[in-house]
Design an enzyme around this catalytic site. Structure first.
Site, short mmCIF file in Angstrom:
data_model
loop_
_atom_site.label_atom_id
_atom_site.label_comp_id
_atom_site.label_asym_id
_atom_site.label_seq_id
_atom_site.Cartn_x
_atom_site.Cartn_y
_atom_site.Cartn_z
N LYS A 74 0.49 -1.01 0.11
CA LYS A 74 0.33 0.24 0.04
C LYS A 74 0.56 1.15 -0.24
O LYS A 74 0.65 2.22 -0.40
CB LYS A 74 -1.11 -0.07 1.40
CG LYS A 74 -1.69 -0.89 1.73
CD LYS A 74 -2.98 -1.15 2.66
CE LYS A 74 -1.97 -0.67 4.03
NZ LYS A 74 -1.60 -2.35 4.29
N ARG A 100 -9.69 1.79 8.77
CA ARG A 100 -8.87 0.15 9.79
C ARG A 100 -10.06 -0.46 10.43
O ARG A 100 -10.25 -1.65 10.62
CB ARG A 100 -8.01 0.21 10.42
CG ARG A 100 -6.65 -0.47 10.05
CD ARG A 100 -5.82 0.17 10.92
NE ARG A 100 -4.71 -0.43 10.68
CZ ARG A 100 -3.65 -0.41 9.64
NH1 ARG A 100 -3.64 0.72 9.18
NH2 ARG A 100 -2.75 -0.90 9.26
N ARG A 138 11.84 -6.42 4.46
CA ARG A 138 10.93 -4.55 5.00
C ARG A 138 12.61 -4.12 5.46
O ARG A 138 12.57 -3.99 6.56
CB ARG A 138 9.95 -4.51 5.03
CG ARG A 138 9.39 -2.96 5.33
CD ARG A 138 8.20 -2.72 4.95
NE ARG A 138 7.70 -3.25 6.26
CZ ARG A 138 6.54 -3.06 6.37
NH1 ARG A 138 5.26 -2.39 5.21
NH2 ARG A 138 5.82 -3.62 6.99
N ARG A 173 11.35 -2.08 10.66
CA ARG A 173 10.64 -2.02 11.67
C ARG A 173 9.92 -2.52 12.73
O ARG A 173 10.53 -3.51 12.70
CB ARG A 173 8.75 -1.77 11.09
CG ARG A 173 8.76 -0.65 10.55
CD ARG A 173 8.00 0.12 9.64
NE ARG A 173 6.35 -0.75 9.93
CZ ARG A 173 5.34 -0.84 8.93
NH1 ARG A 173 5.36 -0.03 8.10
NH2 ARG A 173 4.04 -1.17 9.83
N ARG A 197 -0.81 -8.29 13.54
CA ARG A 197 -1.89 -7.09 13.05
C ARG A 197 -2.16 -8.30 11.50
O ARG A 197 -2.87 -7.65 11.08
CB ARG A 197 -0.85 -6.37 11.72
CG ARG A 197 0.32 -5.82 13.31
CD ARG A 197 2.15 -5.71 12.59
NE ARG A 197 2.16 -4.54 11.50
CZ ARG A 197 3.25 -5.00 10.70
NH1 ARG A 197 4.29 -4.97 10.92
NH2 ARG A 197 2.83 -3.86 9.28
P1 AP5 Z 1 4.59 -1.72 1.89
O1 AP5 Z 1 4.35 -0.97 0.65
O2 AP5 Z 1 6.13 -1.27 2.43
O3 AP5 Z 1 3.20 -2.76 2.59
P2 AP5 Z 1 1.66 -1.89 3.64
O4 AP5 Z 1 0.99 -2.21 2.71
O5 AP5 Z 1 2.22 -0.73 2.93
O6 AP5 Z 1 2.05 -2.47 4.16
P3 AP5 Z 1 2.65 -2.04 6.16
O7 AP5 Z 1 3.37 -3.05 6.84
O8 AP5 Z 1 2.88 -0.64 6.39
O9 AP5 Z 1 1.19 -1.89 6.05
P4 AP5 Z 1 0.15 -1.02 8.16
O10 AP5 Z 1 -0.75 -1.42 7.83
O11 AP5 Z 1 0.35 -2.70 8.45
O12 AP5 Z 1 1.15 -0.72 8.75
P5 AP5 Z 1 0.75 1.35 9.01
O13 AP5 Z 1 2.44 1.64 8.31
O14 AP5 Z 1 -0.28 1.20 8.02
O15 AP5 Z 1 5.35 -3.03 1.02
C1 AP5 Z 1 5.89 -4.07 2.28
C2 AP5 Z 1 7.29 -4.36 1.68
O16 AP5 Z 1 7.31 -5.43 -0.03
C3 AP5 Z 1 8.39 -3.27 1.07
O17 AP5 Z 1 9.18 -3.74 1.72
C4 AP5 Z 1 8.52 -2.85 0.22
O18 AP5 Z 1 9.56 -2.35 -1.18
C5 AP5 Z 1 7.81 -4.72 -0.77
N1 AP5 Z 1 7.26 -4.46 -2.07
C6 AP5 Z 1 6.61 -4.02 -1.83
N2 AP5 Z 1 5.65 -3.69 -3.13
C7 AP5 Z 1 6.06 -4.53 -4.29
C8 AP5 Z 1 5.74 -5.19 -5.18
N3 AP5 Z 1 5.09 -5.50 -6.07
N4 AP5 Z 1 6.75 -6.92 -5.39
C9 AP5 Z 1 7.47 -7.26 -4.55
N5 AP5 Z 1 8.09 -6.40 -3.18
C10 AP5 Z 1 6.90 -5.62 -2.67
O19 AP5 Z 1 0.67 1.07 10.25
C11 AP5 Z 1 1.12 0.79 11.20
C12 AP5 Z 1 0.61 0.64 12.54
O20 AP5 Z 1 0.40 2.12 12.96
C13 AP5 Z 1 -0.56 -0.27 12.98
O21 AP5 Z 1 -0.23 -1.40 13.37
C14 AP5 Z 1 -1.88 0.37 14.13
O22 AP5 Z 1 -0.75 -0.01 15.34
C15 AP5 Z 1 -1.44 1.63 14.02
N6 AP5 Z 1 -2.40 2.31 12.94
C16 AP5 Z 1 -2.37 2.49 11.97
N7 AP5 Z 1 -3.33 3.59 11.59
C17 AP5 Z 1 -4.46 3.06 12.04
C18 AP5 Z 1 -5.75 3.15 11.83
N8 AP5 Z 1 -5.83 4.50 10.91
N9 AP5 Z 1 -5.94 2.63 12.83
C19 AP5 Z 1 -5.76 2.04 14.35
N10 AP5 Z 1 -4.24 2.53 14.69
C20 AP5 Z 1 -3.65 2.44 13.00
#
Ligand code: AP5
Length: 215
Positions: free
Chosen positions: A13, A88, A125, A159, A170
């Site tokens: 994402k 979410r 990652r 991370r 998660r």
């Molecule tokens: P990446 O782009 O980093 O993946 P992502 O989908 O963004 O995954 P996240 O783990 O960041 O999502 P998340 O929802 O857990 O985290 P968030 O930061 O929102 O890609 C992953 C890896 O794959 C990278 O190394 C990339 O290079 C590689 N890659 C990408 N595309 C590829 C491809 N096509 N082929 C091969 N490799 C590829 O949230 C973190 C925390 O914040 C949550 O757990 C929660 O505690 C809190 N939080 C955030 N938002 C909320 C909310 N709305 N409500 C409550 N808590 C929240």
């Protein structure tokens, strides 16, 4: 253009939203990035959020709504945005609908990647400690990757919430709290599903094609 991107942890994402934001000249609003910035700033809120995030749990709905409402009110968000990580939960989806009123969102995208693939991606990652840019380490045993963003000079590391235990929690929370929202947006005729497996540039081209056809 008001877009929301869904997908399991590690689906790409953040990777894709950064490029979509450039392509459509709209801000990429990532709640995870906003929380990590608060952690880096060392605010009292950031420290509390860090404990929750590192456990793989969710920050409370009311706190997240306040943060998103404030961000969406900034001038650069006046002509659209791509929201990554919000909503979410059902409560957050309802809060977003109330916040936007009649304007609503234009499209919800489900970036679909199977669980076994995301687990592998998360293991490799690495995220820059200074600027937050994402990298995929060539091998899961390589702990750090130098950041290649011009003028940054930081190191990309694992991370804190990418530990096996936190990732399991998660992913389970995604299935129980977030995946039901896909049906919710589908019911409103706003959902498109895009295959997130493939080279990032191929996924990007697919996303642009789907968005251009729908919005
Ligand atoms: P990446 O782009 O980093 O993946 P992502 O989908 O963004 O995954 P996240 O783990 O960041 O999502 P998340 O929802 O857990 O985290 P968030 O930061 O929102 O890609 C992953 C890896 O794959 C990278 O190394 C990339 O290079 C590689 N890659 C990408 N595309 C590829 C491809 N096509 N082929 C091969 N490799 C590829 O949230 C973190 C925390 O914040 C949550 O757990 C929660 O505690 C809190 N939080 C955030 N938002 C909320 C909310 N709305 N409500 C409550 N808590 C929240």
């Amino acid at each position: 253009m008001r877009l929301v991107i869904f997908g399991r942890q590690g689906a790409g994402k953040g990777t894709q939203a950064v490029e979509l934001a450039k392509h459509y000249s709209i801000p990429h609003i990532s709640t995870g990035d906003m929380l990590r910035a608060a952690v880096r700033d060392g605010t009292e809120f950031g420290l509390k959020a860090k404990e929750i995030m590192d456990r793989g749990e969710l920050v409370s709905d009311d706190v997240m709504l306040g943060m998103v409402a404030e961000r969406l009110s900034l001038p650069d968000a006046a002509n659209g945005w791509i929201l990554d990580g919000f909503p979410r939960t059902t409560q957050q989806a309802e809060d977003l609908r109330s916040l936007l009123g009649d304007a609503g969102i234009d499209l919800a995208i489900d970036l679909n990647v199977p669980e076994d693939v995301v687990v592998k991606r998360i293991a490799s990652r690495r995220v820059c400690e200074k600027c937050g840019t994402n990298y995929a380490a060539p091998d899961i045993n390589i702990p750090t990757v130098p950041c290649t963003v011009e003028g940054c000079g930081g190191q990309a590391v694992q991370r804190a919430d990418d530990t096996e235990e936190a990732v399991r929690k998660r992913l389970a929370l995604y299935e129980s709290q977030t995946a039901p929202l896909l049906d919710w947006y589908h019911g409103q005729g706003l959902l498109v599903i895009v295959d997130g497996v493939g080279a990032p540039t191929e996924v990007q081209a697919e996303l642009v094609g789907v968005i251009d056809a729908a919005v």
